[in-house]
Design a protein around this motif. Structure first.
Motif, PDB file in Angstrom:
ATOM      1  N   MET A  29      48.557  -0.296  16.938  1.00 19.67           N
ATOM      2  CA  MET A  29      49.687  -0.168  17.447  1.00 19.67           C
ATOM      3  C   MET A  29      49.812  -0.945  18.774  1.00 19.67           C
ATOM      4  O   MET A  29      48.764  -1.124  19.362  1.00 19.67           O
ATOM      5  N   ARG A  30      51.001  -1.650  18.938  1.00 11.50           N
ATOM      6  CA  ARG A  30      51.161  -2.291  20.360  1.00 11.50           C
ATOM      7  C   ARG A  30      52.575  -2.108  20.651  1.00 11.50           C
ATOM      8  O   ARG A  30      53.437  -1.793  20.099  1.00 11.50           O
ATOM      9  N   ASP A  31      52.346  -1.732  22.010  1.00 16.10           N
ATOM     10  CA  ASP A  31      53.938  -1.627  22.759  1.00 16.10           C
ATOM     11  C   ASP A  31      54.461  -3.171  23.280  1.00 16.10           C
ATOM     12  O   ASP A  31      53.865  -3.626  24.053  1.00 16.10           O
ATOM     13  N   ASN A  32      55.349  -3.437  22.616  1.00 11.79           N
ATOM     14  CA  ASN A  32      56.048  -4.811  22.634  1.00 11.79           C
ATOM     15  C   ASN A  32      57.261  -4.391  23.814  1.00 11.79           C
ATOM     16  O   ASN A  32      58.363  -4.312  23.408  1.00 11.79           O
ATOM     17  N   ARG A  33      56.876  -4.438  24.848  1.00 11.83           N
ATOM     18  CA  ARG A  33      57.902  -4.065  26.001  1.00 11.83           C
ATOM     19  C   ARG A  33      58.856  -5.147  26.065  1.00 11.83           C
ATOM     20  O   ARG A  33      60.068  -4.646  26.404  1.00 11.83           O
ATOM     21  N   ALA A  34      58.827  -6.435  25.905  1.00 11.19           N
ATOM     22  CA  ALA A  34      59.820  -7.246  25.626  1.00 11.19           C
ATOM     23  C   ALA A  34      60.843  -6.909  24.898  1.00 11.19           C
ATOM     24  O   ALA A  34      62.007  -7.172  25.081  1.00 11.19           O
ATOM     25  N   GLU A  35      60.569  -6.685  23.825  1.00 18.15           N
ATOM     26  CA  GLU A  35      61.549  -5.971  22.671  1.00 18.15           C
ATOM     27  C   GLU A  35      61.920  -4.529  22.554  1.00 18.15           C
ATOM     28  O   GLU A  35      62.656  -4.262  21.804  1.00 18.15           O
ATOM     29  N   GLN A  36      61.005  -3.888  23.447  1.00 22.75           N
ATOM     30  CA  GLN A  36      61.219  -2.390  23.478  1.00 22.75           C
ATOM     31  C   GLN A  36      60.820  -1.741  22.181  1.00 22.75           C
ATOM     32  O   GLN A  36      61.925  -0.858  21.575  1.00 22.75           O
ATOM     33  N   GLU A  37      59.874  -2.128  21.542  1.00 24.82           N
ATOM     34  CA  GLU A  37      59.417  -1.398  20.351  1.00 24.82           C
ATOM     35  C   GLU A  37      57.970  -1.425  20.323  1.00 24.82           C
ATOM     36  O   GLU A  37      57.348  -2.168  20.697  1.00 24.82           O
ATOM     37  N   PHE A  38      57.778  -0.173  19.810  1.00 25.59           N
ATOM     38  CA  PHE A  38      56.287   0.104  19.356  1.00 25.59           C
ATOM     39  C   PHE A  38      55.892  -0.370  18.000  1.00 25.59           C
ATOM     40  O   PHE A  38      56.947  -0.368  17.200  1.00 25.59           O
ATOM     41  N   GLU A  39      55.072  -1.357  17.799  1.00 29.02           N
ATOM     42  CA  GLU A  39      54.961  -2.137  16.652  1.00 29.02           C
ATOM     43  C   GLU A  39      53.415  -1.488  15.862  1.00 29.02           C
ATOM     44  O   GLU A  39      52.479  -1.626  16.492  1.00 29.02           O
ATOM     45  N   LEU A  40      53.488  -1.676  14.328  1.00 29.43           N
ATOM     46  CA  LEU A  40      52.355  -1.501  13.903  1.00 29.43           C
ATOM     47  C   LEU A  40      52.344  -2.320  12.553  1.00 29.43           C
ATOM     48  O   LEU A  40      53.352  -2.226  11.773  1.00 29.43           O
ATOM     49  N   THR A  41      51.450  -3.321  12.335  1.00 25.90           N
ATOM     50  CA  THR A  41      51.349  -4.071  11.223  1.00 25.90           C
ATOM     51  C   THR A  41      50.399  -3.360  10.053  1.00 25.90           C
ATOM     52  O   THR A  41      49.258  -3.137  10.681  1.00 25.90           O
ATOM     53  N   VAL A  42      50.941  -3.259   8.949  1.00 25.89           N
ATOM     54  CA  VAL A  42      50.003  -2.853   8.011  1.00 25.89           C
ATOM     55  C   VAL A  42      50.341  -3.740   6.636  1.00 25.89           C
ATOM     56  O   VAL A  42      51.447  -4.088   6.235  1.00 25.89           O
ATOM     57  N   ASP A  43      49.300  -4.322   6.243  1.00 32.07           N
ATOM     58  CA  ASP A  43      49.270  -5.169   4.987  1.00 32.07           C
ATOM     59  C   ASP A  43      50.403  -6.327   5.231  1.00 32.07           C
ATOM     60  O   ASP A  43      50.892  -6.655   4.285  1.00 32.07           O
ATOM     61  N   GLY A  44      50.509  -6.917   6.461  1.00 33.83           N
ATOM     62  CA  GLY A  44      51.280  -8.008   6.700  1.00 33.83           C
ATOM     63  C   GLY A  44      52.902  -7.461   7.044  1.00 33.83           C
ATOM     64  O   GLY A  44      53.637  -8.203   7.278  1.00 33.83           O
ATOM     65  N   TYR A  45      53.111  -6.273   7.085  1.00 33.77           N
ATOM     66  CA  TYR A  45      54.088  -5.671   7.042  1.00 33.77           C
ATOM     67  C   TYR A  45      54.565  -5.042   8.469  1.00 33.77           C
ATOM     68  O   TYR A  45      53.461  -4.208   8.877  1.00 33.77           O
ATOM     69  N   ARG A  46      55.597  -5.301   9.160  1.00 32.79           N
ATOM     70  CA  ARG A  46      55.778  -4.787  10.668  1.00 32.79           C
ATOM     71  C   ARG A  46      56.710  -3.505  10.593  1.00 32.79           C
ATOM     72  O   ARG A  46      57.766  -3.661  10.235  1.00 32.79           O
ATOM     73  N   ALA A  47      56.298  -2.197  10.922  1.00 31.42           N
ATOM     74  CA  ALA A  47      56.948  -1.075  11.087  1.00 31.42           C
ATOM     75  C   ALA A  47      57.068  -0.954  12.600  1.00 31.42           C
ATOM     76  O   ALA A  47      56.159  -1.303  13.599  1.00 31.42           O
ATOM     77  N   VAL A  48      58.253  -0.594  13.256  1.00 33.46           N
ATOM     78  CA  VAL A  48      58.854  -0.469  14.500  1.00 33.46           C
ATOM     79  C   VAL A  48      59.269   0.926  14.936  1.00 33.46           C
ATOM     80  O   VAL A  48      59.873   1.822  14.027  1.00 33.46           O
TER      81      VAL A  48
END
Length: 87
Positions: free
Chosen positions: A1-20
């Motif tokens: 999990m990554r906090d993408n502060r520039a986009e204001q989204e927490f991101e999690l990539t699973v099997d190449g798909y990005r959940a936010v």
């Protein structure tokens, strides 16, 4: 999990798909506005992992949580250990 502060989204990539889990910071509050999990990875606990990590991050930073997102609200309802974050 990554906090993408520039986009204001927490991101999690699973099997190449990005959940936010999208948010807006407002002083000492974090407002969760929506959560999105792509269909190919739905039903595998991705949203729960993402929201749990986002709420843990909010706790670590001393932020109060505003759950505008229905999924975040439901998650907190199911996990009372996070209710103290609401504010």
């Amino acid at each position: 999990m990554r906090d993408n502060r520039a986009e204001q989204e927490f991101e999690l990539t699973v099997d190449g798909y990005r959940a936010v889990a999208a948010y807006q910071r407002e002083g000492d509050r974090i407002v969760f506005t929506h959560t999105h999990v792509p269909k190919p990875i739905e039903g595998h606990g991705v949203a729960a992992r993402l929201v749990r990590a986002a709420l843990d991050s909010a706790r670590d930073e001393g932020l109060k949580v505003v759950a505008q997102c229905s999924y975040v609200r439901a998650y907190i309802d199911r996990h009372p250990e996070y209710r103290d974050l609401l504010g």
